[in-house]
Scaffold this active site. Structure first.
Site, PDB file in Angstrom:
ATOM      1  N   TYR A 123      76.154  15.975  47.529  1.00  0.00           N
ATOM      2  CA  TYR A 123      75.452  15.370  48.656  1.00  0.00           C
ATOM      3  C   TYR A 123      74.364  14.449  48.110  1.00  0.00           C
ATOM      4  O   TYR A 123      73.875  14.666  47.003  1.00  0.00           O
ATOM      5  CB  TYR A 123      74.827  16.454  49.520  1.00  0.00           C
ATOM      6  CG  TYR A 123      75.819  17.395  50.156  1.00  0.00           C
ATOM      7  CD1 TYR A 123      76.564  17.000  51.258  1.00  0.00           C
ATOM      8  CD2 TYR A 123      76.001  18.681  49.660  1.00  0.00           C
ATOM      9  CE1 TYR A 123      77.463  17.867  51.857  1.00  0.00           C
ATOM     10  CE2 TYR A 123      76.901  19.552  50.260  1.00  0.00           C
ATOM     11  CZ  TYR A 123      77.627  19.146  51.356  1.00  0.00           C
ATOM     12  OH  TYR A 123      78.504  20.009  51.945  1.00  0.00           O
ATOM     13  N   ARG A 126      70.673  16.457  47.408  1.00  0.00           N
ATOM     14  CA  ARG A 126      70.518  17.832  46.923  1.00  0.00           C
ATOM     15  C   ARG A 126      71.626  18.197  45.938  1.00  0.00           C
ATOM     16  O   ARG A 126      72.718  17.639  46.007  1.00  0.00           O
ATOM     17  CB  ARG A 126      70.509  18.820  48.082  1.00  0.00           C
ATOM     18  CG  ARG A 126      71.700  18.733  49.025  1.00  0.00           C
ATOM     19  CD  ARG A 126      71.278  19.212  50.419  1.00  0.00           C
ATOM     20  NE  ARG A 126      72.382  19.372  51.348  1.00  0.00           N
ATOM     21  CZ  ARG A 126      72.931  18.365  52.015  1.00  0.00           C
ATOM     22  NH1 ARG A 126      72.533  17.124  51.811  1.00  0.00           N
ATOM     23  NH2 ARG A 126      73.905  18.585  52.863  1.00  0.00           N
ATOM     24  N   CYS A 135      77.081  38.425  37.869  1.00  0.00           N
ATOM     25  CA  CYS A 135      76.876  38.956  39.208  1.00  0.00           C
ATOM     26  C   CYS A 135      76.715  40.459  39.122  1.00  0.00           C
ATOM     27  O   CYS A 135      77.248  41.090  38.224  1.00  0.00           O
ATOM     28  CB  CYS A 135      78.075  38.648  40.086  1.00  0.00           C
ATOM     29  SG  CYS A 135      78.071  36.956  40.651  1.00  0.00           S
ATOM     30  N   CYS A 139      82.674  40.195  43.779  1.00  0.00           N
ATOM     31  CA  CYS A 139      83.256  40.242  45.118  1.00  0.00           C
ATOM     32  C   CYS A 139      84.710  39.808  45.016  1.00  0.00           C
ATOM     33  O   CYS A 139      85.022  38.815  44.374  1.00  0.00           O
ATOM     34  CB  CYS A 139      82.530  39.303  46.046  1.00  0.00           C
ATOM     35  SG  CYS A 139      80.771  39.556  46.030  1.00  0.00           S
ATOM     36  N   ARG A 144      84.361  31.450  43.319  1.00  0.00           N
ATOM     37  CA  ARG A 144      84.291  31.060  41.906  1.00  0.00           C
ATOM     38  C   ARG A 144      84.863  32.173  41.042  1.00  0.00           C
ATOM     39  O   ARG A 144      84.443  32.401  39.905  1.00  0.00           O
ATOM     40  CB  ARG A 144      82.841  30.794  41.506  1.00  0.00           C
ATOM     41  CG  ARG A 144      82.202  29.786  42.413  1.00  0.00           C
ATOM     42  CD  ARG A 144      81.004  29.092  41.783  1.00  0.00           C
ATOM     43  NE  ARG A 144      80.443  28.190  42.764  1.00  0.00           N
ATOM     44  CZ  ARG A 144      79.350  28.450  43.478  1.00  0.00           C
ATOM     45  NH1 ARG A 144      78.669  29.557  43.273  1.00  0.00           N
ATOM     46  NH2 ARG A 144      78.933  27.582  44.377  1.00  0.00           N
ATOM     47  N   ASP A 303      87.858  29.987  51.352  1.00  0.00           N
ATOM     48  CA  ASP A 303      88.365  28.864  50.555  1.00  0.00           C
ATOM     49  C   ASP A 303      89.783  29.075  50.051  1.00  0.00           C
ATOM     50  O   ASP A 303      90.292  30.176  50.069  1.00  0.00           O
ATOM     51  CB  ASP A 303      87.465  28.662  49.327  1.00  0.00           C
ATOM     52  CG  ASP A 303      86.168  27.989  49.696  1.00  0.00           C
ATOM     53  OD1 ASP A 303      86.170  27.189  50.648  1.00  0.00           O
ATOM     54  OD2 ASP A 303      85.156  28.281  49.031  1.00  0.00           O
ATOM     55  N   ASP A 340      84.692  24.332  53.872  1.00  0.00           N
ATOM     56  CA  ASP A 340      84.345  23.545  52.692  1.00  0.00           C
ATOM     57  C   ASP A 340      85.603  22.747  52.343  1.00  0.00           C
ATOM     58  O   ASP A 340      86.640  23.335  52.014  1.00  0.00           O
ATOM     59  CB  ASP A 340      83.915  24.471  51.550  1.00  0.00           C
ATOM     60  CG  ASP A 340      82.673  23.960  50.845  1.00  0.00           C
ATOM     61  OD1 ASP A 340      82.505  22.721  50.783  1.00  0.00           O
ATOM     62  OD2 ASP A 340      81.882  24.782  50.349  1.00  0.00           O
TER      63      ASP A 340
HETATM   64  C1  LIG Z   1      76.699  24.027  50.004  1.00  0.00           C
HETATM   65  C2  LIG Z   1      76.328  23.077  49.011  1.00  0.00           C
HETATM   66  C3  LIG Z   1      75.068  22.465  49.035  1.00  0.00           C
HETATM   67  C4  LIG Z   1      74.047  22.765  50.103  1.00  0.00           C
HETATM   68  O1  LIG Z   1      74.504  22.354  51.343  1.00  0.00           O
HETATM   69  P1  LIG Z   1      73.632  22.610  52.644  1.00  0.00           P
HETATM   70  O2  LIG Z   1      74.542  22.214  53.765  1.00  0.00           O
HETATM   71  O3  LIG Z   1      72.457  21.721  52.528  1.00  0.00           O
HETATM   72  O4  LIG Z   1      73.256  24.034  52.672  1.00  0.00           O
HETATM   73  C5  LIG Z   1      74.794  21.539  48.059  1.00  0.00           C
HETATM   74  N1  LIG Z   1      75.685  21.224  47.105  1.00  0.00           N
HETATM   75  C6  LIG Z   1      76.907  21.782  47.071  1.00  0.00           C
HETATM   76  C7  LIG Z   1      77.869  21.364  46.014  1.00  0.00           C
HETATM   77  C8  LIG Z   1      77.269  22.733  48.015  1.00  0.00           C
HETATM   78  O5  LIG Z   1      78.474  23.306  47.959  1.00  0.00           O
HETATM   79  S1  SF4 Z   2      80.579  36.009  45.870  1.00  0.00           S
HETATM   80 FE1  SF4 Z   2      81.023  35.612  43.707  1.00  0.00          FE
HETATM   81  S2  SF4 Z   2      79.209  34.559  42.982  1.00  0.00           S
HETATM   82 FE2  SF4 Z   2      78.651  35.603  44.863  1.00  0.00          FE
HETATM   83  S3  SF4 Z   2      77.852  37.593  44.257  1.00  0.00           S
HETATM   84 FE3  SF4 Z   2      80.013  37.855  44.708  1.00  0.00          FE
HETATM   85  S4  SF4 Z   2      81.053  37.625  42.718  1.00  0.00           S
HETATM   86 FE4  SF4 Z   2      78.998  36.749  42.523  1.00  0.00          FE
END
Ligand SMILES: *Cc1c(COP(=O)(O)O)cnc(C)c1O
Ligand code: SF4
Length: 437
Positions: A123, A126, A135, A139, A144, A303, A340
Site C-alpha cells: 500500500y 504503510r 510463533c 495455527c 504463512r 486465503d 486478500d
Molecule cells: C494487511 C496489510 C497491511 C495493513 O492494511 P490495513 O488495511 O491498513 O490494516 C499492510 N501491508 C500489507 C502487505 C498487508 O497485508
Molecule cells: S496465524 Fe500463523 S503467524 Fe499467526 S500466530 Fe498463528 S502460526 Fe503464527
C-alpha cells in the site's frame, strides 16, 4: 490472582512434577513445554488415536509441524474433540496435505512486493514488517504456514536494520505494521530496540503490532512488556481471536493490561469452516471482544494458502455473517469482511448490498430488517470543482503537502482534475489489437 482451572492444574502436574504451580503463568515455561509430538499430546490429554489416524497426523507433521502451548491445550474439550474449535486450530489434520488446485505457498505474493527481506510494501503509505519467524503456537490455518515453523529463528539485527533503513529512506511510509510469526516472541529488549528505532523516524506516525499471544499465550502480556510498550505511543495492537471460547480469564487479563496501557486494541479473525462459520458464534465472539475493549477490525476470508482447503468457506458464508451483524448489533462490534486478493492486490472489503437502485434525485436503500427506503438527493448541490489547488480552495486544506496527493484506482476516475476515463488491464486484447494496427 485467579486460580488455575482444574484441567490446567492437571496438565501442569502431568508436564512437570517438580516445578512450582506459579510457573504455569510463566510464558517461557509455557514455550519450553509446548506440545510438538503426538505421544505427548495423547499422554497429556489421556487419549489414544487409532493407528490410521496417527499415521495420517504423522505424515502431516513432516510437512507442517505442530506446536501447542500447554495453556491452549488446556482449552480443548476432550469430550467433543472432533468438533472442538480449539483442537481444530491447533492439531494437525490429514486434509492439510491435500493440495487444492488453486493453492499456493505465497498466495498473497508477499515475497514479490518485498523490496528488502522482511518488508512487504503493498500500500502507498504503510508497510508490513516481519520481525519474527517464531510463533507461540502454529495455527493450522496460518496463511504463512510454509514459512512459520520451518526455520524457527529471530532475524538478526543486521536483517532488521535493512528493513529499518528501507523505512527510513521511504518518506511516504507513515504506518508500520510489525508482524511475523509473532513479534511478541521477541524479548522485551529486542522489541524495545525496534520500536525505539521506529520512534526516531520522523515520518512514522503510527506503529502497529499483530500478535496472537493474548489468545494462545496470554501470560506473555507481562507488566514489564506493557511498561515497555507504553513508552512507544502511538502504538496499536491487533490480536487474533477466532472463537468465543478463546476468551478466558487469562486472555481477559492480558487484554486488560494492554488496554489499561492506553493501547487501542483491534482483532482480526479468519473465517474458518467448522470453527466459526456461524452467525451466532461470530456474534458471541464480537460481543466478548468489545466487552474486553477490543474492536473487531477484520474478518478475513480464508486465503488460498497450501493446506487450508478444509478450512475454506464460500464467500457467501461471510456475507451471511455480515448480514447478521450489520444493524443487528453495535456498529463498533462489526468487523470489515475482507478478501486478500490472490496475487497481491491487497484486502478487498465485501459486504451485503444496501444500495438497491438510484435515479438523479433519489437513492433506494434497504436496511437490515428488509425495509426499503428512499433517500432524496439534494435539489441543488454546489459542487466545488477540484483542480487540486488546495491552497486556494474554499474548503481550506492549506497543508504544505496537500499537493502531493496522487489519485489512484477508482478514485482517479472520480477525480475532476484527472482526465482518465477508464482503467484497462495491461493485457486487454482489444487494446492490444488497436496498438497492433
Ligand atoms: C494487511 C496489510 C497491511 C495493513 O492494511 P490495513 O488495511 O491498513 O490494516 C499492510 N501491508 C500489507 C502487505 C498487508 O497485508
Ligand atoms: S496465524 Fe500463523 S503467524 Fe499467526 S500466530 Fe498463528 S502460526 Fe503464527
Amino acid at each position: 490472582m485467579k486460580k488455575l482451572t482444574q484441567t490446567q492444574e492437571k496438565l501442569f502436574h502431568a508436564i512437570n512434577t517438580d516445578s512450582k504451580p506459579a510457573e504455569w503463568r510463566d510464558w517461557k515455561w509455557q514455550l519450553r513445554h509446548s506440545i510438538k509430538d503426538i505421544d505427548t499430546f495423547e499422554e497429556l490429554l489421556g487419549i489414544e488415536f487409532d493407528p490410521d489416524e496417527r499415521e495420517n497426523v504423522e505424515k502431516t507433521l513432516t510437512k507442517f509441524p505442530m506446536s501447542i502451548t500447554p495453556y491452549y491445550l488446556s482449552l480443548i474439550d476432550i469430550d467433543d474433540m472432533e468438533n472442538d474449535p480449539i483442537y481444530k486450530q491447533a492439531f494437525p489434520a490429514i486434509s492439510e496435505l491435500i493440495l487444492g488446485k488453486d493453492e499456493h505457498a505465497d498466495p498473497l505474493a508477499e515475497d514479490k512486493d518485498s523490496p528488502v527481506p522482511g518488508i512487504t510494501h503493498r500500500y502507498p503509505d504503510r508497510v508490513l514488517f516481519l520481525v519474527s519467524n517464531v510463533c507461540s503456537m502454529y495455527c493450522r490455518h496460518c496463511t504463512r504456514k510454509r514459512r512459520v515453523g520451518d526455520e524457527d529463528y529471530i532475524p538478526k539485527r543486521e536483517i532488521i536494520q535493512q528493513g529499518l533503513d528501507y523505512i527510513r529512506n521511504t518518506p511516504q511510509i507513515r504506518d508500520v505494521l510489525l508482524s511475523g510469526g509473532d513479534p511478541f516472541l521477541l524479548s522485551n529488549e529486542y522489541l524495545d530496540w525496534i520500536l525505539l528505532e521506529l520512534d526516531q523516524i520522523e515520518h512514522i506516525e503510527v506503529v502497529r503490532i499483530g500478535t496472537r499471544t493474548p489468545a494462545v499465550l496470554p501470560y506473555r502480556i507481562t507488566d514489564e512488556l506493557v511498561d515497555m510498550l507504553k513508552r512507544h505511543h502511538p502504538l496499536w495492537i491487533n490480536t487474533h481471536f477466532n472463537h468465543p471460547r478463546e476468551i478466558t480469564a487469562s486472555s481477559r487479563l492480558a487484554l486488560k493490561k494492554l488496554a489499561d496501557a492506553g493501547i487501542p486494541l483491534g482483532n482480526q479473525s479468519v473465517l474458518l469452516a467448522g470453527v466459526n462459520d456461524c452467525p451466532r458464534i461470530m456474534r458471541a465472539l464480537v460481543h466478548k471482544l468489545v466487552a474486553n475493549r477490543v474492536r473487531p477490525y477484520y474478518l478475513y476470508q480464508c486465503d488460498l494458502s497450501e493446506g487450508l482447503a478444509h478450512f475454506r468457506t464460500p464467500v457467501g458464508k461471510g456475507i451471511e455473517i455480515m448480514e447478521s451483524l450489520i444493524g443487528h448489533t453495535s456498529g463498533f462490534s462489526v468487523p470489515t469482511y475482507v478478501i486478500d486478493a490472490p496475487g497481491g492486490g491487497g484486502k478487498i472489503p465485501v459486504m451485503p448490498n444496501y444500495l438497491i437502485s438510484w435515479s438523479t434525485n433519489k437513492v433506494i436503500l434497504r436496511n437490515f430488517e428488509g425495509v426499503i427506503t428512499t433517500y432524496q438527493e439534494p435539489d441543488s448541490y454546489e459542487k466545488s470543482f477540484c483542480d487540486r489547488k488546495c491552497a486556494k480552495c474554499n474548503l481550506q486544506l492549506k497543508l504544505a503537502d496537500a499537493d502531493e496527493y496522487k489519485s489512484v484506482g477508482i478514485g482517479k476516475l472520480l477525480a475532476d482534475y484527472d482526465k482518465t476515463i477508464s482503467l484497462t488491464p495491461a493485457d486487454n486484447e482489444r487494446h492490444q489489437r488497436r496498438e497492433d494496427d
